[in-house]
Write an enzyme that holds these catalytic residues in place. Structure first.
Site, PDB file in Angstrom:
ATOM      1  N   SER A  94       5.749  34.358  24.047  1.00 41.46           N
ATOM      2  CA  SER A  94       6.055  32.951  23.831  1.00 41.46           C
ATOM      3  C   SER A  94       5.121  32.120  24.700  1.00 41.46           C
ATOM      4  O   SER A  94       4.601  32.614  25.713  1.00 41.46           O
ATOM      5  CB  SER A  94       7.509  32.654  24.226  1.00 41.46           C
ATOM      6  OG  SER A  94       7.750  31.257  24.296  1.00 41.46           O
TER       7      SER A  94
ATOM      8  N   TYR B 152      14.631  33.038  30.139  1.00 42.05           N
ATOM      9  CA  TYR B 152      13.802  33.224  28.947  1.00 42.05           C
ATOM     10  C   TYR B 152      12.319  33.277  29.305  1.00 42.05           C
ATOM     11  O   TYR B 152      11.591  34.190  28.890  1.00 42.05           O
ATOM     12  CB  TYR B 152      14.069  32.090  27.954  1.00 42.05           C
ATOM     13  CG  TYR B 152      13.288  32.214  26.667  1.00 42.05           C
ATOM     14  CD1 TYR B 152      13.717  33.079  25.660  1.00 42.05           C
ATOM     15  CD2 TYR B 152      12.122  31.486  26.468  1.00 42.05           C
ATOM     16  CE1 TYR B 152      12.994  33.203  24.478  1.00 42.05           C
ATOM     17  CE2 TYR B 152      11.396  31.603  25.290  1.00 42.05           C
ATOM     18  CZ  TYR B 152      11.841  32.457  24.296  1.00 42.05           C
ATOM     19  OH  TYR B 152      11.118  32.582  23.124  1.00 42.05           O
TER      20      TYR B 152
END
Length: 262
Positions: free
Chosen positions: A132, A145
């Site tokens: 990501s 995350y």
């Protein structure tokens, strides 16, 4: 992995459209099978399995089953992931474990099980790890995350060096805001019930308004494999953050302190 929807499904279909036989898995067996059905409509063979990527033994068994039934895969895409939003101090140990079990350990399990098969086969291949932009874009509300994705980023760098003699490439894909259903299953520290449902709906609308489809990420994954690209930022914000992380990291660190929404 994680092929029941979103980037995983789009990637499986993109490879199928190019004539590849695909093996897909997801923790949701019905969703995985729907992806396989769609892939078969494109003309190739497709097989679906239910796999919880956080379970190392299950991933090892999956890899063994795939190799026995379909042969060692040429391309492996570790895509399965979950979302979580929360500051470090608000994120519970249970939430940390959930995020790391899927986002990091899921990739570790996939790389280990299939990487060994590829290396031992000795015919080259490619591993794709979906990380990501959060891997290099700090945010005080994405502690768990972003940490999980940063770890995937470095894992990929290390693995790329290790597997190079075996002619196995490793690509790290770093999407930004992509319109998938990850927002509807994400968790938020300190939220449950109606509040959680409302937050998920609000974030899902924002992602939908951004309008960047998973099919565009899938196209970048195909290009990464074809060109053996090591790191691929996807979406303009992921590309911009990647540049800033290398030339002006202090800007990103300062931005991370800002409260979203003002």
């Amino acid at each position: 992995t994680g092929a029941g929807s979103g980037i995983g499904r789009a990637t499986a279909l993109a490879f199928a459209e190019q004539g590849a036989d695909v093996v897909v898995c997801d923790v949701d067996a019905e969703a995985a099978e729907r992806t396989a059905v769609l892939a078969r409509l494109l003309g190739g063979a497709a097989h679906a399995y239910r796999v919880d990527v956080s379970d190392g033994a299950a991933v090892d068994a999956f890899a063994a089953d795939v190799a026995a039934a379909h042969g060692v895969p040429d391309i492996v895409v570790n895509n399965a992931g979950i979302g979580h939003s929360g500051t470090f101090l608000d994120t519970t140990e249970e939430e940390w474990r959930r995020v790391l079990d899927v986002n990091l350990w899921g990739v570790i399990h996939g790389c280990r099980a299939f990487g060994r098969l590829l290396a031992e086969r000795g015919e080259g291949g490619h591993i794709v790890n979906v990380a990501s932009a959060a891997a290099y874009l700090p945010s005080k509300i994405l502690a768990a995350y972003a940490t999980s994705k940063a770890a995937v980023f470095m894992l990929s760098d290390c693995l790329r060096a290790e597997l190079a003699p075996a002619r196995v490439g490793v690509s790290t894909i770093c999407p930004g805001v992509v319109n998938t259903n990850i927002t509807r299953t994400s968790t938020f520290s300190g939220q449950s019930g109606e509040k959680l449902a409302a937050t998920r709906e609000r974030v899902a609308r924002l992602y939908a308004r951004r309008g960047f489809p998973p099919e565009k990420v899938a196209a970048e994954i195909l290009r990464a494999v074809r060109d053996r690209r090591p790191v691929v930022p996807v979406t303009w914000e992921a590309k911009a953050a990647r540049v800033l992380s290398r030339v002006a990291p202090g800007v990103l660190r300062a931005a991370a302190r800002v409260n979203p929404g003002g």
